[in-house]
Design a protein around this motif. Structure first.
Motif, PDB file in Angstrom:
ATOM      1  N   SER A  42     -23.465  -6.545   8.231  1.00 56.42           N
ATOM      2  CA  SER A  42     -24.513  -5.553   8.456  1.00 56.42           C
ATOM      3  C   SER A  42     -24.103  -4.546   9.530  1.00 56.42           C
ATOM      4  CB  SER A  42     -25.821  -6.236   8.866  1.00 56.42           C
ATOM      5  OG  SER A  42     -25.698  -6.836  10.140  1.00 56.42           O
ATOM      6  N   SER A  43     -23.152  -4.949  10.381  1.00 56.74           N
ATOM      7  CA  SER A  43     -22.622  -4.038  11.404  1.00 56.74           C
ATOM      8  C   SER A  43     -21.387  -3.304  10.898  1.00 56.74           C
ATOM      9  CB  SER A  43     -22.264  -4.820  12.676  1.00 56.74           C
ATOM     10  OG  SER A  43     -23.406  -5.440  13.228  1.00 56.74           O
ATOM     11  N   LYS A  44     -21.097  -3.480   9.598  1.00 55.07           N
ATOM     12  CA  LYS A  44     -19.939  -2.858   8.954  1.00 55.07           C
ATOM     13  C   LYS A  44     -18.630  -3.291   9.616  1.00 55.07           C
ATOM     14  CE  LYS A  44     -22.580   1.147   7.416  1.00 55.07           C
ATOM     15  NZ  LYS A  44     -22.726   2.624   7.414  1.00 55.07           N
ATOM     16  N   LEU A  45     -18.564  -4.596   9.917  1.00 58.18           N
ATOM     17  CA  LEU A  45     -17.368  -5.168  10.517  1.00 58.18           C
ATOM     18  C   LEU A  45     -16.810  -6.270   9.625  1.00 58.18           C
ATOM     19  CD1 LEU A  45     -18.499  -5.535  14.251  1.00 58.18           C
ATOM     20  CD2 LEU A  45     -17.012  -3.773  13.292  1.00 58.18           C
ATOM     21  N   LEU A  46     -15.504  -6.426   9.660  1.00 65.61           N
ATOM     22  CA  LEU A  46     -14.840  -7.503   8.941  1.00 65.61           C
ATOM     23  C   LEU A  46     -14.421  -8.558   9.960  1.00 65.61           C
ATOM     24  CD1 LEU A  46     -13.512  -8.724   6.394  1.00 65.61           C
ATOM     25  CD2 LEU A  46     -11.467  -7.399   6.947  1.00 65.61           C
ATOM     26  N   PHE A  47     -14.967  -9.760   9.812  1.00 64.08           N
ATOM     27  CA  PHE A  47     -14.629 -10.853  10.725  1.00 64.08           C
ATOM     28  C   PHE A  47     -13.358 -11.533  10.226  1.00 64.08           C
ATOM     29  CE2 PHE A  47     -15.145 -15.424  11.861  1.00 64.08           C
ATOM     30  CZ  PHE A  47     -14.973 -15.279  13.226  1.00 64.08           C
ATOM     31  N   ILE A  48     -12.333 -11.599  11.095  1.00 58.64           N
ATOM     32  CA  ILE A  48     -11.031 -12.136  10.691  1.00 58.64           C
ATOM     33  C   ILE A  48     -10.870 -13.600  11.082  1.00 58.64           C
ATOM     34  CG2 ILE A  48      -8.528 -11.890  10.932  1.00 58.64           C
ATOM     35  CD1 ILE A  48      -9.030  -8.896  11.477  1.00 58.64           C
ATOM     36  N   GLY A  49     -11.229 -13.937  12.311  1.00 56.98           N
ATOM     37  CA  GLY A  49     -11.060 -15.325  12.740  1.00 56.98           C
ATOM     38  C   GLY A  49     -11.358 -15.524  14.213  1.00 56.98           C
ATOM     39  N   ILE A  50     -11.078 -16.749  14.685  1.00 53.13           N
ATOM     40  CA  ILE A  50     -11.375 -17.137  16.067  1.00 53.13           C
ATOM     41  C   ILE A  50     -10.134 -17.709  16.737  1.00 53.13           C
ATOM     42  CG2 ILE A  50     -12.782 -18.627  17.559  1.00 53.13           C
ATOM     43  CD1 ILE A  50     -14.809 -18.840  15.287  1.00 53.13           C
ATOM     44  N   GLN A  51      -9.864 -17.236  17.943  1.00 52.01           N
ATOM     45  CA  GLN A  51      -8.843 -17.860  18.788  1.00 52.01           C
ATOM     46  C   GLN A  51      -9.576 -18.851  19.682  1.00 52.01           C
ATOM     47  OE1 GLN A  51      -5.545 -17.324  18.838  1.00 52.01           O
ATOM     48  NE2 GLN A  51      -4.950 -18.424  20.675  1.00 52.01           N
ATOM     49  N   ARG A  52      -9.222 -20.143  19.557  1.00 56.95           N
ATOM     50  CA  ARG A  52      -9.941 -21.171  20.314  1.00 56.95           C
ATOM     51  C   ARG A  52      -8.957 -22.201  20.870  1.00 56.95           C
ATOM     52  NH1 ARG A  52     -14.451 -23.793  16.903  1.00 56.95           N
ATOM     53  NH2 ARG A  52     -15.585 -21.898  17.530  1.00 56.95           N
ATOM     54  N   ARG A  53      -8.922 -22.297  22.185  1.00 52.63           N
ATOM     55  CA  ARG A  53      -8.064 -23.268  22.878  1.00 52.63           C
ATOM     56  C   ARG A  53      -6.625 -23.258  22.359  1.00 52.63           C
ATOM     57  NH1 ARG A  53     -13.053 -25.817  22.491  1.00 52.63           N
ATOM     58  NH2 ARG A  53     -12.514 -26.813  20.523  1.00 52.63           N
ATOM     59  N   GLY A  54      -6.087 -22.057  22.219  1.00 56.65           N
ATOM     60  CA  GLY A  54      -4.685 -21.929  21.835  1.00 56.65           C
ATOM     61  C   GLY A  54      -4.417 -21.901  20.347  1.00 56.65           C
TER      62      GLY A  54
END
Length: 221
Positions: free
Chosen positions: A167-179
Motif C-alpha cells: 500500500s506504500s508502493k514498496l517492495l519488501f525484499i528481506g530481513i537482516q537479523r543477527r548476521g
C-alpha cells in the motif's frame, strides 16, 4: 582510490562526517581539492587510530587499500583500541576472508568477486544487469534502502503483512537479523528489535513509510 570515490558518491550524509587518511601526500591534496577532509597519516598506525574517541562517539573505519596485509593490520589496531569500533574491510583475495574475521572485521567487501558476478550477469542476463546497475548507480527512480528497527518503533512485534508494504508502493525484499539475511520471509514473520529491513521503492515512498513507522513509540501492553 576508486572505491573511496564510489563510496562517497553513494553517501547521503555530509562529507564532514568522514575523514580520509592516506600516506601519499598527492592523494591527500587531491582529496582536499575535491572537497573531502583528508589528512596525511598512516591508517595502520596505532597512534593515529587512537586519536579517534570511540568512547564518546560511533566510529566506523573503512579499510579500502589494495593490500590485504595492510587492511588486516588496520583492523587489528582498531579492535585493539576499542571493540566498539566498527571495521569494514576490503578483501582482495577471497582466501584471506578467515584472516579478516579472526582480526575482528565486522564486514568484508569483495570487489573483485562482485565485479566478476556483474560481468557474468551482463553477459548472460543483460536486462537484469541493466536494472541492477541503474538501481545501484542511482539512475533508476527506484531505490533500495535499509530500515533499522529500534525498540521504540511501533513495528516491533508486528507481522510483515501488518506493515502492508504494497500500500506504500514498496517492495519488501528481506530481513537482516543477527548476521543472517532472510530473503522474502513469511508474511507471518514478526519484526524484532535490531532487525534491518531491506525494501525497494521510490524515494518519496520510502521516506513516507519511515515517517509512519520509525517515529512511532511502541508501548507494551
Amino acid at each position: 582510490g576508486q572505491m573511496t570515490k564510489m563510496f562517497f558518491r553513494q553517501q547521503r550524509q555530509p562529507l564532514e562526517h568522514y575523514v580520509i587518511m592516506d600516506t601519499d601526500p598527492a592523494r591527500v591534496e587531491a582529496a582536499k581539492k575535491d572537497g573531502y577532509i583528508a589528512i596525511h597519516e598512516d591508517a595502520s598506525s596505532h597512534k593515529t587510530l587512537s586519536r579517534f574517541d570511540a568512547e564518546y562517539c560511533d566510529v566506523t573505519i573503512l579499510c579500502l587499500t589494495s593490500s590485504d596485509v595492510e587492511n588486516i593490520y588496520i583492523t587489528l589496531n582498531a579492535k585493539s583500541i576499542s571493540k566498539s569500533i566498527k571495521v569494514i574491510a576490503r578483501v582482495n583475495d577471497p582466501e584471506t576472508i578467515d584472516k579478516f574475521k579472526y582480526a575482528g572485521a565486522d564486514e568484508v567487501l569483495l570487489p573483485n568477486l562482485v565485479a566478476n558476478t556483474m560481468i557474468y550477469t551482463a553477459i548472460r542476463q543483460p536486462t537484469m544487469y541493466k536494472a541492477i546497475h541503474a538501481i545501484l548507480t542511482g539512475k533508476s527512480i527506484a531505490n533500495i534502502d535499509e530500515i533499522h528497527v529500534h525498540a521504540s518503533h511501533a513495528m516491533v512485534g508486528k507481522q510483515i503483512e501488518e506493515l502492508d508494504f504494497s500500500s506504500s508502493k514498496l517492495l519488501f525484499i528481506g530481513i537482516q537479523r543477527r548476521g543472517d539475511f532472510i530473503f522474502n520471509p513469511s508474511k507471518t514473520e514478526r519484526i524484532e528489535t535490531f532487525d534491518v529491513l531491506l525494501v525497494m521503492g521510490r524515494k518519496i515512498s520510502l521516506e513516507y513509510f519511515k515517517l509512519q513507522h520509525e517515529g512511532d513509540i511502541h508501548v507494551k501492553k
